[in-house]
Design a protein around this motif. Structure first.
Motif, mmCIF file in Angstrom:
data_model
loop_
_atom_site.group_PDB
_atom_site.id
_atom_site.type_symbol
_atom_site.label_atom_id
_atom_site.label_comp_id
_atom_site.label_asym_id
_atom_site.label_seq_id
_atom_site.Cartn_x
_atom_site.Cartn_y
_atom_site.Cartn_z
ATOM 1 N N GLU A 101 4.050 0.499 -6.381
ATOM 2 C CA GLU A 101 3.970 -0.641 -5.466
ATOM 3 C C GLU A 101 5.200 -1.530 -5.596
ATOM 4 N N LEU A 102 5.657 -1.748 -6.823
ATOM 5 C CA LEU A 102 6.852 -2.560 -7.044
ATOM 6 C C LEU A 102 8.082 -1.905 -6.411
ATOM 7 N N GLU A 106 7.764 -2.068 -2.586
ATOM 8 C CA GLU A 106 7.886 -3.426 -2.067
ATOM 9 C C GLU A 106 9.330 -3.916 -2.102
ATOM 10 N N PRO A 135 -3.700 3.237 -12.805
ATOM 11 C CA PRO A 135 -3.359 1.829 -12.514
ATOM 12 C C PRO A 135 -1.911 1.469 -12.817
ATOM 13 N N ALA A 136 -1.387 1.905 -13.963
ATOM 14 C CA ALA A 136 -0.018 1.545 -14.322
ATOM 15 C C ALA A 136 0.990 2.229 -13.401
ATOM 16 N N GLN A 173 0.826 0.737 -9.850
ATOM 17 C CA GLN A 173 1.417 -0.608 -9.829
ATOM 18 C C GLN A 173 2.941 -0.525 -9.810
ATOM 19 N N SER A 174 3.507 0.390 -10.582
ATOM 20 C CA SER A 174 4.966 0.545 -10.584
ATOM 21 C C SER A 174 5.458 1.088 -9.246
ATOM 22 N N ASP A 202 0.869 -1.176 0.000
ATOM 23 C CA ASP A 202 0.000 0.000 0.000
ATOM 24 C C ASP A 202 0.903 1.222 0.000
ATOM 25 N N ASP A 219 6.589 -4.802 -16.524
ATOM 26 C CA ASP A 219 5.769 -5.350 -15.444
ATOM 27 C C ASP A 219 4.379 -4.728 -15.387
ATOM 28 N N VAL A 220 4.228 -3.498 -15.883
ATOM 29 C CA VAL A 220 2.912 -2.853 -15.854
ATOM 30 C C VAL A 220 2.238 -2.868 -17.226
#
Length: 299
Positions: A201-202, A205, A194-195, A198-199, A2, A219-220
């Motif tokens: 988040e990567l 993480e 969204p893209a 998502q990046s 998150d 990856d996206v």
């Protein structure tokens, strides 16, 4: 991962300080500059927010205010009411004969050494009004706070701090949702694309991974050029620039919250050499990581 929660956790530099304040008109409270992020909730009654610049802002029950840079401001029952300096040690600062207002005022302690764009991109004054049907989680938390502070039931001392801690994320999320615009830069857009999210988040993480723009783009599900353009337009800086920023933010957090060896911290954020990590950290923070850690230890 998150992203918003991770950013807020990295920026928080201690527990929030807050207090319940009952005022009766006429009243006016002046808040000097704070080194944290100041917040106010109108739990009952009404108030006027007097910002450092611009017109007074009317506030009603359930309205939330966040001043992310802690700028000087005031709250009052009327825009022209006399002001007194606010003393957080006084639970009920003023008692007149007029209408009653219940406030919760407080400050979030934040790391100012390297502020994140999530906060630097915000205006000096963020107001989230209690619009029916919008931001139910935020307004449920505000309603619960009002009930806990009024009733003072057993366990309130545990419930109130937990709700106050959650408020920072809830207010930020509500403001970003209200200000999401696909044609403008900023984290309101970044957290809803969204893209891009998502990046992010990567990166959050696995900040120590040897990310490339091409790998993140793959990856996206975007081409390298399309991803780089979309990320930069939303976040305000290129992907690898943000990656470097987040690595240093993560390093500062690890130095603040853990006693891991510097070599371990360096490896965790993607540096194979402790020397290279120390050099990069000093460039960003002005001191080597070991000195930074020592400065955080109380004398």
């Amino acid at each position: 991962m998150d992203v918003l929660a991770d950013v807020v956790a990295a920026l928080r530099n201690g527990p929030a300080a807050s207090g319940r304040n009952v005022v009766r008109g006429p009243w006016g409270l002046h808040f000097g500059h704070s080194f944290g992020a100041t917040f106010h909730l109108v739990l009952q009654g009404t108030a006027w927010l007097l910002p450092p610049a611009g017109d007074p802002i009317p506030l009603g029950p359930g309205d939330a205010v966040l001043l992310p840079r802690g700028v000087e401001h005031a709250l009052a029952d009327q825009p022209d009411s006399p002001l007194v300096e606010f003393d957080p040690a006084v639970e009920e600062p003023q008692q007149g004969q007029g209408a009653r207002t219940l406030l919760l005022c407080g400050t979030y302690l934040l790391d100012r050494e390297r502020p994140h764009p999530v906060l630097t991109g915000l205006p000096d004054v963020v107001v989230v009004p209690a619009n029916p049907g919008r931001h139910r989680s935020l307004h449920t938390a505000i309603s619960m706070l009002g009930e806990e502070l009024e009733a003072q039931r057993p366990g309130a001392a545990a419930v109130v701090p937990a709700l106050v801690d959650a408020l920072l994320v809830l207010i930020l999320r509500a403001w970003f949702e209200d200000n999401d615009c696909p044609t403008e830069r900023g984290w309101a857009r970044a957290l809803t694309d969204p893209a891009v999210v998502q990046s992010l988040e990567l990166i959050h993480e696995r900040p120590g991974a040897a990310w490339t723009v091409a790998e993140l783009a793959s990856d996206v599900g975007l081409s390298r050029a399309a991803f780089a353009r979309r990320f930069t337009e939303a976040v305000g800086e290129p992907p690898l620039t943000y990656l470097s920023r987040w690595r240093m933010t993560t390093a500062a957090r690890l130095l603040r919250d853990h006693d891991r060896p510097l070599a371990t911290v360096a490896k965790q954020i993607g540096y194979t050499s402790e020397f290279a990590f120390a050099k990069a950290f000093k460039r960003d923070f002005g001191v080597p990581p070991g000195t930074y850690r020592k400065q955080l230890i109380p004398a």
